[in-house]
Design a protein around this motif. Structure first.
Motif, PDB file in Angstrom:
ATOM      1  N   ILE A 111      -0.242   8.048  11.164  1.00 37.21           N
ATOM      2  CA  ILE A 111       1.161   8.431  11.094  1.00 37.21           C
ATOM      3  C   ILE A 111       1.312   9.847  11.636  1.00 37.21           C
ATOM      4  N   ALA A 112       2.334  10.070  12.449  1.00 35.88           N
ATOM      5  CA  ALA A 112       2.531  11.363  13.089  1.00 35.88           C
ATOM      6  C   ALA A 112       2.607  12.477  12.046  1.00 35.88           C
ATOM      7  N   PRO A 113       1.968  13.630  12.307  1.00 39.31           N
ATOM      8  CA  PRO A 113       1.941  14.722  11.325  1.00 39.31           C
ATOM      9  C   PRO A 113       3.316  15.227  10.913  1.00 39.31           C
ATOM     10  N   ASN A 114       4.342  15.078  11.777  1.00 37.27           N
ATOM     11  CA  ASN A 114       5.673  15.548  11.387  1.00 37.27           C
ATOM     12  C   ASN A 114       6.393  14.579  10.457  1.00 37.27           C
ATOM     13  N   ASN A 115       5.758  13.466  10.139  1.00 40.05           N
ATOM     14  CA  ASN A 115       6.302  12.502   9.194  1.00 40.05           C
ATOM     15  C   ASN A 115       5.668  12.766   7.831  1.00 40.05           C
ATOM     16  N   PRO A 116       6.458  13.061   6.793  1.00 40.25           N
ATOM     17  CA  PRO A 116       5.873  13.361   5.470  1.00 40.25           C
ATOM     18  C   PRO A 116       4.983  12.243   4.933  1.00 40.25           C
ATOM     19  N   LEU A 117       5.191  11.012   5.393  1.00 37.98           N
ATOM     20  CA  LEU A 117       4.373   9.904   4.913  1.00 37.98           C
ATOM     21  C   LEU A 117       2.903  10.056   5.318  1.00 37.98           C
ATOM     22  N   SER A 118       2.632  10.879   6.352  1.00 35.65           N
ATOM     23  CA  SER A 118       1.253  11.060   6.787  1.00 35.65           C
ATOM     24  C   SER A 118       0.411  11.758   5.725  1.00 35.65           C
ATOM     25  N   LEU A 119       1.061  12.452   4.802  1.00 29.63           N
ATOM     26  CA  LEU A 119       0.349  13.172   3.749  1.00 29.63           C
ATOM     27  C   LEU A 119       0.164  12.334   2.488  1.00 29.63           C
ATOM     28  N   ASP A 120       0.649  11.109   2.518  1.00 26.93           N
ATOM     29  CA  ASP A 120       0.555  10.228   1.349  1.00 26.93           C
ATOM     30  C   ASP A 120      -0.468   9.127   1.635  1.00 26.93           C
ATOM     31  N   PRO A 121      -1.703   9.264   1.111  1.00 27.18           N
ATOM     32  CA  PRO A 121      -2.729   8.252   1.410  1.00 27.18           C
ATOM     33  C   PRO A 121      -2.353   6.843   0.975  1.00 27.18           C
ATOM     34  N   SER A 122      -1.489   6.716  -0.019  1.00 26.44           N
ATOM     35  CA  SER A 122      -1.182   5.389  -0.547  1.00 26.44           C
ATOM     36  C   SER A 122      -0.338   4.548   0.400  1.00 26.44           C
ATOM     37  N   VAL A 123       0.273   5.182   1.410  1.00 24.84           N
ATOM     38  CA  VAL A 123       1.136   4.417   2.317  1.00 24.84           C
ATOM     39  C   VAL A 123       0.325   3.333   3.034  1.00 24.84           C
ATOM     40  N   LEU A 124      -0.839   3.699   3.562  1.00 25.25           N
ATOM     41  CA  LEU A 124      -1.639   2.736   4.320  1.00 25.25           C
ATOM     42  C   LEU A 124      -2.900   2.295   3.585  1.00 25.25           C
ATOM     43  N   ASP A 125      -3.277   2.979   2.529  1.00 25.37           N
ATOM     44  CA  ASP A 125      -4.492   2.601   1.814  1.00 25.37           C
ATOM     45  C   ASP A 125      -4.354   1.185   1.253  1.00 25.37           C
ATOM     46  N   GLY A 126      -5.266   0.313   1.631  1.00 28.70           N
ATOM     47  CA  GLY A 126      -5.240  -1.069   1.157  1.00 28.70           C
ATOM     48  C   GLY A 126      -4.346  -1.988   1.946  1.00 28.70           C
ATOM     49  N   LEU A 127      -3.620  -1.464   2.943  1.00 35.15           N
ATOM     50  CA  LEU A 127      -2.806  -2.333   3.802  1.00 35.15           C
ATOM     51  C   LEU A 127      -3.739  -3.339   4.487  1.00 35.15           C
ATOM     52  N   THR A 128      -3.432  -4.617   4.330  1.00 37.50           N
ATOM     53  CA  THR A 128      -4.376  -5.665   4.745  1.00 37.50           C
ATOM     54  C   THR A 128      -3.684  -6.711   5.608  1.00 37.50           C
ATOM     55  N   ALA A 129      -4.377  -7.084   6.678  1.00 35.65           N
ATOM     56  CA  ALA A 129      -3.955  -8.215   7.517  1.00 35.65           C
ATOM     57  C   ALA A 129      -4.938  -9.350   7.312  1.00 35.65           C
ATOM     58  N   ARG A 130      -4.421 -10.519   7.000  1.00 36.15           N
ATOM     59  CA  ARG A 130      -5.250 -11.712   6.830  1.00 36.15           C
ATOM     60  C   ARG A 130      -4.918 -12.677   7.956  1.00 36.15           C
ATOM     61  N   ASN A 131      -5.925 -12.942   8.759  1.00 40.87           N
ATOM     62  CA  ASN A 131      -5.734 -13.745   9.959  1.00 40.87           C
ATOM     63  C   ASN A 131      -6.399 -15.106   9.803  1.00 40.87           C
ATOM     64  N   THR A 132      -5.665 -16.127  10.158  1.00 40.05           N
ATOM     65  CA  THR A 132      -6.208 -17.487  10.161  1.00 40.05           C
ATOM     66  C   THR A 132      -6.027 -18.056  11.557  1.00 40.05           C
ATOM     67  N   GLN A 133      -7.088 -18.591  12.120  1.00 35.19           N
ATOM     68  CA  GLN A 133      -6.968 -19.156  13.464  1.00 35.19           C
ATOM     69  C   GLN A 133      -7.958 -20.291  13.657  1.00 35.19           C
ATOM     70  N   PHE A 134      -7.610 -21.168  14.587  1.00 34.21           N
ATOM     71  CA  PHE A 134      -8.546 -22.215  14.989  1.00 34.21           C
ATOM     72  C   PHE A 134      -8.351 -22.513  16.457  1.00 34.21           C
TER      73      PHE A 134
END
Length: 815
Positions: free
Chosen positions: A417-440
């Motif tokens: 996240i860009a440093p000028n965005n306050p969310l960049s200082l909050d580890p919880s924003v992206l911590d644990g963000l998960t993508a689950r992919n299913t394909q065949f």
């Protein structure tokens, strides 16, 4: 399950036991040549005549109008070339790249597989065959060679006889077959880095009509890179292989062979080291140096050949490769009918660290896959006075299922996240963000083929061939996204926190499918200018069939998947080659020369996306690619006391036209140029980046312009341990000039050329005993197998150093 160290010791003990308990009478009465049955292609020492099956029938390598490199079991064993990856040191036009077993590419003359992350949605261009059984993915052929008699590297398109997956060539592996005489071989090796290898093969009769052969291989080695985070050594080896064959001579003219094999890899793999950084077009506060400093991070070493890493995610390269086949060979009058029925299975269980650092940015990256493959081939080979021909049919069915999980860690917010965005200082924003992919992927292929050799005169032969292919591919991909709290994101959220999360992972569903017909054909003319001198010229029109984007689709400006990108066009290949094959000095010397040009329209390339978490790569068509060059193979054996060889290749492989290619890292990461806007110069922080780049005229990745393999061996009569035999000294060397390690050539990822030297000193007894010491990369050359562009356009370049100097000793007995 036994601990790895115990299992390795057990494997070594098994090989040692077999070595020590081999029947003395058998040792006294046989020689090393008895390992290879008469039905197996092998080197005839008296005439330097090498028998190959490159055209689906047994012939002398010097009599076929085809560029082929032949590597026999002795050369494989004594040079330590125990898997496909090590073949490139012996065959200069072969290129091998692997960041892990799945992401493995094998190319010939610079062509075959798009460089970068592997996709199941396209075909490989170098077909791999073991005893006539096709291995559809390079990853399913990354096992240790097991009881191999000979390997043929066929250069140039082989589509007529080997199929649509051989636009660049084929690797034809022949194993030793069951015999009706008791015979075998046992071998053990020990070396530094705790290297241990044990191999055993035993063959003999069960009844008057039934014979069996069993082979075993176990390899273990400590890693060559130290992970300072975990205290472990990574890039290790822990391989196990088993192969069993039963031959039934149902009649004098009918042989049926049942084969089963199992291979398991359980290495602490695969990692990388910090190499350097380069300046991209991202703002300076979002490039590697600033981002690392903001989190008080520094790599464990800035010298990659300190071989130190600090990867903080679990690493695993678990790989199970197994299968069974039933081969029937029926001699019918002047011809032979062959049926090959096979099933292959591949189970891939990876764990990776995709941020290449000790920070928890990408906390989890794994895409386990399971493949089932069924093949059936029928062919009839006829040999006559003026005409030889092969006709046949081939069917292929495959299913691949993949379950992917990608998760962000506590350092991800600051990094993404860009440093000028306050969310960049909050580890919880992206911590644990998960993508689950299913394909065949479901893939079906059918083909009819034939090749004719017409001997117009004793000297002049015309050889046309053709193959008709039908392909159907159907895929499915779904990505679901969940926050660290387990809340699913649907992609329609508008709050700032959700938008920051969706900028990393976007939900997506796609289901591409397509069908295709194509016709492969070739024409070869050959003329015997004199005894043992053959000139030939060939033209081939070949195809690589349709591909589908199996790992997700690129999106438009509104974030919607581009459905038209679901499939890519077939490659169309036009290949021209002339060659000369010759033997002289009473066949003590062999000189073969080939010149070639291959043009490919709609080349299937990999487009890399440099951002974290989002689609990392997809397939697209480059307008035109060309590879041309000259190859020379020379070997000499003036007497039984000395042999030498040198093989060289000049390869000019480039994108002829690719105007919308992905940009190299020095032109990435800035604001995308608007129509009519001029992009900034490469490496301008905060600059303007082109949406795509024109790389027409630039070299294809992974291709060295110059590559050489060379070596010699001399021996003298001697007696050792009371046994008569020969003491010998051997050398094998290889050289590669520099090459690009990125799909779009970049100054950041150019790999310097390097030279490797291997030595061996040993004693071969006349009764089959072979004892030798060896050292590989004897001068401890520092070189990279591959360089990687770190995600996020931060300028990070990671790499995989090649093996350092290794040494050890081998003892083997053939009985």
């Amino acid at each position: 399950m036994y601990p790895k160290t115990f299992r390795s010791t057990l494997l070594l003990g098994a090989g040692l036991t077999a070595l020590l308990t081999a029947p003395a009478s058998a040792q006294d009465e046989t020689t090393s040549e008895t390992l290879t049955p008469a039905t197996t292609p092998r080197l005839e020492q008296a005439s330097n005549d090498i028998i190959v099956t490159a055209r689906r029938r047994s012939e002398s390598a010097q009599d076929i109008p085809l560029a082929v490199s032949v590597i026999d079991a002795k050369q494989l064993d004594e040079t330590g070339a125990f898997n496909v990856g090590r073949l490139q040191q012996l065959a200069p036009t072969l290129q091998f790249y692997s960041s892990n077993p799945r992401n493995t590419a094998v190319n010939i003359r610079g062509l075959g597989v798009p460089f970068g992350l592997t996709s199941d949605g396209f075909e490989q261009g170098v077909g791999i065959y073991v005893d006539d059984v096709y291995y559809s993915r390079v990853a399913s052929a990354t096992f240790d060679f097991l009881d191999v008699a000979q390997i043929e590297v066929l250069r140039g398109p082989q589509g007529t006889l080997y199929g649509k997956n051989t636009t660049a060539g084929a690797i034809n592996i022949t194993t030793n077959q069951p015999s009706f005489d008791f015979e075998g071989k046992a071998e053990i090796s020990l070396g530094n880095f705790a290297f241990r290898q044990a191999r055993l093969a035993i063959s003999g009769p069960l009844t008057e009509r039934v014979a069996a052969r069993v082979a075993f291989s176990g390899t273990s080695r400590a890693g060559t890179i130290r992970n300072v985070t975990t205290g472990e050594d990574i890039q290790s080896l822990d391989n196990l292989g088993l192969r069993a064959q039963v031959l039934w001579e149902a009649a004098d003219n009918l042989k049926i062979t049942l084969v089963g094999d199992y291979n398991k890899q359980d290495a602490n793999c695969c990692g990388s080291v910090f190499v350097h950084t380069g300046t991209t077009q991202r703002p300076l506060n979002r490039q590697f140096a600033a981002l690392a400093a903001a989190q008080n991070y520094a790599p464990p070493s800035t010298n990659p050949f300190d071989r130190l890493s600090d990867l903080d995610s679990q690493l695993n390269a678990g790989n199970v490769i197994a299968g069974a086949s039933l081969r029937a060979v029926w001699d019918i009058g002047p011809g032979t009918f062959t049926s090959v029925t096979a099933w292959r299975y591949w189970d891939w269980k990876p764990e990776n660290d995709r941020d290449f650092t000790g920070l928890s940015i990408v906390a989890l990256s794994q895409n386990p896959s399971q493949q089932d493959q069924y093949t059936q081939e029928f062919r009839y080979a006829y040999s006559g006075t003026a005409i030889d021909f092969v006709i046949g049919a081939f069917a292929f069915d495959q299913r691949i299922d993949t379950q992917g999980t990608e998760a962000q860690g506590r350092a991800a917010s600051r990094w993404n996240i860009a440093p000028n965005n306050p969310l960049s200082l909050d580890p919880s924003v992206l911590d644990g963000l998960t993508a689950r992919n299913t394909q065949f992927l479901e893939s079906t292929s059918l083909a009819l083929f034939g090749q004719l050799s017409w001997k117009v005169t004793d000297a002049f032969t015309i050889q046309p061939g053709a193959r008709v292919n039908y392909d159907k591919k159907k895929g499915f991909y779904q990505r679901r996204v969940f926050t660290g709290a387990g809340v699913e994101l649907l992609g329609t959220e508008t709050d700032a926190r959700s938008r920051a999360q969706l900028a990393v992972f976007q939900p997506q569903v796609s289901a591409p499918e397509d069908t295709d017909w194509n016709v492969t054909y070739d024409l070869t003319l050959s003329y015997a200018l004199a005894p043992d001198v053959l000139a030939y010229g060939a033209y081939a029109r070949s195809f690589k069939t349709i591909g589908i984007n199996q790992n997700g689709l690129p999106t438009d400006a509104n974030g919607q998947p581009i459905a038209a990108a679901g499939t890519i066009r077939p490659e169309t290949v036009d290949h021209f080659e002339i060659g000369l094959k010759s033997q002289f000095w009473d066949r003590r010397a062999t000189l073969n020369v080939a010149a070639f040009r291959t043009d490919i329209r709609d080349y299937q390339a990999t487009v890399i996306n440099g951002e974290f978490g989002v689609l990392r790569g997809f397939l697209a068509n480059a307008e035109k690619v060309r590879s041309q060059g000259v190859e020379v193979d020379f070997s000499v054996r003036p007497s039984e006391r000395f042999t030498a060889y040198v093989s060289g290749a000049y390869t000019d492989a480039q994108y002829v036209r690719f105007v919308d290619a992905p940009c190299p890292p020095e032109l990435s990461g800035g604001t995308t140029a608007a129509p009519g806007q001029t992009p900034s110069a490469p490496g301008t922080p905060g600059g303007i980046s082109p949406a795509n780049c024109d790389i027409s005229g630039q070299r294809l990745p992974g291709v060295s312009e110059w590559a050489f393999s060379f070596g010699a061996e001399g021996n003298l009569p001697a007696t050792f341990l009371g046994k008569p035999g020969r003491v010998y000294l051997g050398y094998d060397g290889s050289y590669r000039s520099d090459f690009s390690s990125n799909p779009s050539p970049s100054a950041f990822t150019n790999v310097n050329g390097y030279h490797l030297s291997n030595f061996r000193l040993g004693f071969r007894a006349d009764d089959g005993l072979n004892l030798f010491a060896w050292v590989r990369n004897a001068f401890d050359a520092n070189y990279f197998e591959q360089l990687f562009v770190g995600p996020g356009s931060t300028g990070l370049i990671a790499g995989l150093p090649g093996d350092p100097r290794t040494w050890g000793a081998t003892a083997s007995i053939t009985f």
